[in-house]
Write an enzyme that holds these catalytic residues in place. Sequence first.
Site, PDB file in Angstrom:
ATOM      1  N   GLU A 128      25.084   8.688  65.329  1.00 18.24           N
ATOM      2  CA  GLU A 128      24.198   8.867  64.165  1.00 18.24           C
ATOM      3  C   GLU A 128      24.738   7.955  63.081  1.00 18.24           C
ATOM      4  OE1 GLU A 128      21.659  11.231  63.997  1.00 18.24           O
ATOM      5  OE2 GLU A 128      22.047  11.717  66.077  1.00 18.24           O
ATOM      6  N   CYS A 178      22.271   9.524  54.355  1.00 20.82           N
ATOM      7  CA  CYS A 178      21.822   8.478  55.282  1.00 20.82           C
ATOM      8  C   CYS A 178      20.317   8.298  55.282  1.00 20.82           C
ATOM      9  CB  CYS A 178      22.311   8.786  56.692  1.00 20.82           C
ATOM     10  SG  CYS A 178      21.692  10.363  57.320  1.00 20.82           S
TER      11      CYS A 178
HETATM   12  P1  NAD Z   1      32.899   5.609  58.629  1.00 19.46           P
HETATM   13  O1  NAD Z   1      32.249   4.963  59.791  1.00 19.46           O
HETATM   14  O2  NAD Z   1      33.740   4.783  57.746  1.00 19.46           O
HETATM   15  O3  NAD Z   1      33.837   6.825  59.107  1.00 19.46           O
HETATM   16  C1  NAD Z   1      33.316   7.899  59.848  1.00 19.46           C
HETATM   17  C2  NAD Z   1      34.432   8.509  60.692  1.00 19.46           C
HETATM   18  O4  NAD Z   1      34.838   7.576  61.687  1.00 19.46           O
HETATM   19  C3  NAD Z   1      35.688   8.882  59.914  1.00 19.46           C
HETATM   20  O5  NAD Z   1      36.154  10.129  60.380  1.00 19.46           O
HETATM   21  C4  NAD Z   1      36.658   7.775  60.294  1.00 19.46           C
HETATM   22  O6  NAD Z   1      38.011   8.160  60.212  1.00 19.46           O
HETATM   23  C5  NAD Z   1      36.259   7.507  61.722  1.00 19.46           C
HETATM   24  N1  NAD Z   1      36.630   6.198  62.275  1.00 19.46           N
HETATM   25  C6  NAD Z   1      36.775   5.022  61.608  1.00 19.46           C
HETATM   26  N2  NAD Z   1      37.120   4.048  62.461  1.00 19.46           N
HETATM   27  C7  NAD Z   1      37.198   4.603  63.694  1.00 19.46           C
HETATM   28  C8  NAD Z   1      37.491   4.097  64.995  1.00 19.46           C
HETATM   29  N3  NAD Z   1      37.783   2.808  65.207  1.00 19.46           N
HETATM   30  N4  NAD Z   1      37.461   4.967  66.044  1.00 19.46           N
HETATM   31  C9  NAD Z   1      37.144   6.275  65.863  1.00 19.46           C
HETATM   32  N5  NAD Z   1      36.873   6.798  64.647  1.00 19.46           N
HETATM   33  C10 NAD Z   1      36.877   5.974  63.573  1.00 19.46           C
HETATM   34  O7  NAD Z   1      31.714   6.305  57.800  1.00 19.46           O
HETATM   35  P2  NAD Z   1      31.802   7.101  56.417  1.00 19.46           P
HETATM   36  O8  NAD Z   1      32.056   6.131  55.310  1.00 19.46           O
HETATM   37  O9  NAD Z   1      32.695   8.266  56.568  1.00 19.46           O
HETATM   38  O10 NAD Z   1      30.301   7.678  56.292  1.00 19.46           O
HETATM   39  C11 NAD Z   1      29.238   6.979  55.705  1.00 19.46           C
HETATM   40  C12 NAD Z   1      28.321   6.418  56.763  1.00 19.46           C
HETATM   41  O11 NAD Z   1      27.830   7.470  57.588  1.00 19.46           O
HETATM   42  C13 NAD Z   1      27.081   5.757  56.176  1.00 19.46           C
HETATM   43  O12 NAD Z   1      26.823   4.545  56.848  1.00 19.46           O
HETATM   44  C14 NAD Z   1      25.972   6.769  56.471  1.00 19.46           C
HETATM   45  O13 NAD Z   1      24.688   6.206  56.548  1.00 19.46           O
HETATM   46  C15 NAD Z   1      26.426   7.338  57.770  1.00 19.46           C
HETATM   47  N6  NAD Z   1      25.807   8.649  58.017  1.00 19.46           N
HETATM   48  C16 NAD Z   1      24.819   8.742  58.977  1.00 19.46           C
HETATM   49  C17 NAD Z   1      24.193   9.966  59.209  1.00 19.46           C
HETATM   50  C18 NAD Z   1      23.118  10.108  60.261  1.00 19.46           C
HETATM   51  O14 NAD Z   1      22.716  11.239  60.546  1.00 19.46           O
HETATM   52  N7  NAD Z   1      22.627   9.035  60.859  1.00 19.46           N
HETATM   53  C19 NAD Z   1      24.568  11.092  58.470  1.00 19.46           C
HETATM   54  C20 NAD Z   1      25.579  10.963  57.516  1.00 19.46           C
HETATM   55  C21 NAD Z   1      26.191   9.734  57.297  1.00 19.46           C
END
Ligand code: NAD
Length: 477
Positions: free
Chosen positions: A248, A282
């Site tokens: 997502e 999002c």
């Molecule tokens: P992010 O991708 O920076 O981090 C999300 C998670 O991934 C964190 O827990 C982080 O520690 C982890 N992570 C980072 N690198 C990783 C790796 N290499 N391997 C495994 N895990 C890793 O996102 P964010 O800044 O926390 O959230 C914002 C983003 O989330 C925005 O782009 C938003 O649109 C999206 N979002 C999407 C939805 C949806 O339903 N589509 C809902 C909420 C947020």
Amino acid sequence: MGMHQNFIGGRFRPTTGGDVIPVLNPARDTVISEIPDSSADAVAQAVAAAKRAQPAWEKLPAIQRAKYLRQISAKIRANAAKIARVISEEQGKILGLAEVEAHFTADYIDYMAEWARRIEGEVIQSDRPGENIFLFRQALGVVAGILPWNFPFFLIARKMAPALITGNTIVIKPSEETPNNAALFASLVQETELPEGVFNIVYGRGATTGRALTLHEDVRMVSFTGSVDTGSKIMADAARNITKVNLELGGKAPAIVLADADLDLAARAIKQSRVLNTGQVCNAPERVYVDRKVADAFVAKLTAEMKSTRYGDPLADDKLDMGPIINKSGLQKIDHLVSGAIAQGAQAILGGKVADLGAGNHYEPTVLVNCRQDMDIVQKEIFGPVLPVVTVSDLDEAIAMANDTVYGLTSSIYTNDIRCALKACNELHFGETYVNRENFEAMQGFHAGRGRSGIGGADGKHGVLEYTQTHLAYIQT
Ligand code: NAD
């Protein structure tokens, strides 16, 4: 709050070695807790606990699994006010919205518990005499849930509840920005009768803890919500063990305002959605396409709406519409996109800069006009209280521009002409289209992005089935 401990096999366990990550209040820049950057060993312990617990959990009748889920939702309701303060303090959303998040989480868990009596297989006609073909729906095994920070408490449930009701066990990795609510979630789970090992939490950075989880060979599905860049990395890591991914990811939701629309309704809905959670949602509108004929009138209404936004420290004032941006790098990204757009000819008729409130990561509610389709502000996810406005000649042009994106999560249209609404629903390449309203999505719907916004989805029947695998039995008698 001190240093959090991982929740593994029903107990809080200290982690030795590794970095310590400070957790900040984004409205005050103060350190409020710490988490360990859990190593691959700690992750392996959590996965092992989940793996041990899974066969017995899957063998329980689903209605008994539902009983445990309802114990968790009851604990959440009883502690909603406390949960809301914890979410607000570390994530920065206003208390009212944090309370909605806590209650919605409880409702969501109850909704998923209702699936206990509704998960069904199939009986398929065979080509052979005397044969029955059964399609079973079975658990995958251990699921990993990797979470962002924007709805941190709800997203635990959005992963956990469908995973558990279908017989899987889970290891959650919260965002390093927002672990405090997850610790509270774990302590509430510990007060229920949920068998140990069914629900586990490990803290840490994505590059260490998140990667170790994705790469673990006993994890059979990674359910991830977060950015496109991270989703792409997780998909690459999951390829090693052919681990299923459910992604997502980010969005760049277009809002189309046609000449016949109720402009007051459109301006109000778009503004409310854009300042909700300080624009860090999002599926909130990230760009507006308005018919040239009503552009001036609409922009005037939108600007008045955005101007009325009250913002600041959500724990110091309960009358705010929005709080801070999650961190300094998020704030800088927004500022960079806005100043880049202004340098390319956009005009900020409201806001356009960082708000100096003495502390915290605040950005002024912003409306940008004279925006063009090729600008970064119209192409890249902003994740802040900023609305770029582009004028269009008609619906066809609006749909073409809306579809001109790598994302495909949500979209919206404002019109009183049902033919225009239906044309948009047929021709917009997005997982969701809202007509005459903005978010949120329904728990009984299906939240799923197209393009780089993701693979698979969450919620409703289709969301439950994501956590199952099929098993065909050919029975010759
Ligand atoms: P992010 O991708 O920076 O981090 C999300 C998670 O991934 C964190 O827990 C982080 O520690 C982890 N992570 C980072 N690198 C990783 C790796 N290499 N391997 C495994 N895990 C890793 O996102 P964010 O800044 O926390 O959230 C914002 C983003 O989330 C925005 O782009 C938003 O649109 C999206 N979002 C999407 C939805 C949806 O339903 N589509 C809902 C909420 C947020």
